[in-house]
Write a protein that holds these residues in place. Structure first.
Motif, PDB file in Angstrom:
ATOM      1  N   LEU A 122       4.092  53.850   7.416  1.00 60.56           N
ATOM      2  CA  LEU A 122       4.774  54.788   6.519  1.00 60.56           C
ATOM      3  C   LEU A 122       6.297  54.679   6.670  1.00 60.56           C
ATOM      4  O   LEU A 122       6.800  54.492   7.776  1.00 60.56           O
ATOM      5  N   PRO A 123       7.027  54.832   5.545  1.00 62.47           N
ATOM      6  CA  PRO A 123       8.477  54.624   5.548  1.00 62.47           C
ATOM      7  C   PRO A 123       9.283  55.837   6.017  1.00 62.47           C
ATOM      8  O   PRO A 123      10.018  56.455   5.245  1.00 62.47           O
ATOM      9  N   LYS A 128       5.301  61.727  -1.731  1.00 60.54           N
ATOM     10  CA  LYS A 128       6.358  60.713  -1.749  1.00 60.54           C
ATOM     11  C   LYS A 128       6.247  59.797  -0.525  1.00 60.54           C
ATOM     12  O   LYS A 128       6.447  58.594  -0.629  1.00 60.54           O
ATOM     13  N   ARG A 167       3.214  57.308  -0.963  1.00 63.32           N
ATOM     14  CA  ARG A 167       3.169  56.661  -2.292  1.00 63.32           C
ATOM     15  C   ARG A 167       2.737  55.202  -2.267  1.00 63.32           C
ATOM     16  O   ARG A 167       2.170  54.707  -3.223  1.00 63.32           O
ATOM     17  N   THR A 168       2.990  54.464  -1.178  1.00 59.84           N
ATOM     18  CA  THR A 168       2.580  53.062  -1.095  1.00 59.84           C
ATOM     19  C   THR A 168       1.153  52.988  -0.562  1.00 59.84           C
ATOM     20  O   THR A 168       0.869  53.486   0.531  1.00 59.84           O
ATOM     21  N   PRO A 169       0.229  52.379  -1.310  1.00 59.63           N
ATOM     22  CA  PRO A 169      -1.175  52.308  -0.869  1.00 59.63           C
ATOM     23  C   PRO A 169      -1.344  51.534   0.443  1.00 59.63           C
ATOM     24  O   PRO A 169      -0.646  50.555   0.687  1.00 59.63           O
ATOM     25  N   HIS A 170      -2.238  52.000   1.274  1.00 60.03           N
ATOM     26  CA  HIS A 170      -2.614  51.341   2.526  1.00 60.03           C
ATOM     27  C   HIS A 170      -4.078  51.656   2.770  1.00 60.03           C
ATOM     28  O   HIS A 170      -4.510  52.794   2.529  1.00 60.03           O
TER      29      HIS A 170
END
Length: 183
Positions: A48-49, A111, A114-117
């Motif tokens: 995660l970012p 937010k 938001r990027t799928p993993h």
């Protein structure tokens, strides 16, 4: 519950996912470190970012139909496939979010995720009539629903701000009833 966000509870292990200076840890509500037991979920949290956060969620394993099945996650050989379904953000980049309204915390969580993993998923929530959501959850065989009052802060444990309604026909609810009778 009027003015509520509703989600489906899952049949797994409740997990607090912490990322900070000491790395990533997946902690159960009883304080056990399950990071090594759920490597796919731990890798997702690591990806995660953000530098630091505390996320509330549930680690689950699903059957062929996509339904969370406790027996699958209970057995150690399936734990490597556990996915973390996340539903609340308690802390983010040093900011304590517990007093923020639930809708603010969920927006920030969405937010962040938001990027799928493959090891983490944002738990769906629905605004509207809880009775309709509950009826659909029961038809799917889900454990039930949790309704939380809009504007509510994060509180650990039971609270007047949320209600859990269980599906009496769900395997998880039947198992709980059997375990209670065995005591």
């Amino acid at each position: 519950m009027d003015g509520a966000k509703t989600r489906e509870p899952h049949d797994g292990f409740r997990i607090l996912a912490r990322r900070g200076g000491a790395g990533v840890r997946l902690i159960t509500r009883h304080g056990h470190d399950f990071t090594a037991r759920f490597p796919l979920a731990a890798a997702a949290v690591t990806a995660l970012p953000a530098h630091s956060f505390l996320i509330d969620g549930e680690a689950i394993c699903t059957d062929e139909g996509g339904l969370a099945v406790f027996e699958l996650i209970r057995r150690a050989r399936h734990g490597g496939n556990a996915v973390l379904c996340v539903f609340d953000l308690i802390e983010f980049e040093g900011e304590d979010l517990r007093r923020a309204p639930i809708e603010h915390r969920k927006h920030k969580l969405a937010k962040l995720i938001r990027t799928p993993h493959p090891g983490i998923v944002l738990n769906e929530h629905y605004e509207g009539d809880g009775e309709i959501v509950f009826a659909h959850a029961c038809k799917l065989g889900c454990e039930g629903i949790v309704s939380k009052k809009l504007g509510s802060p994060y509180l650990s444990g039971r609270s007047a701000h949320w209600v859990k309604v269980k599906n009496p026909e769900a395997p998880a609810v039947k198992r709980e009833t059997e375990e209670d009778w065995a005591k």
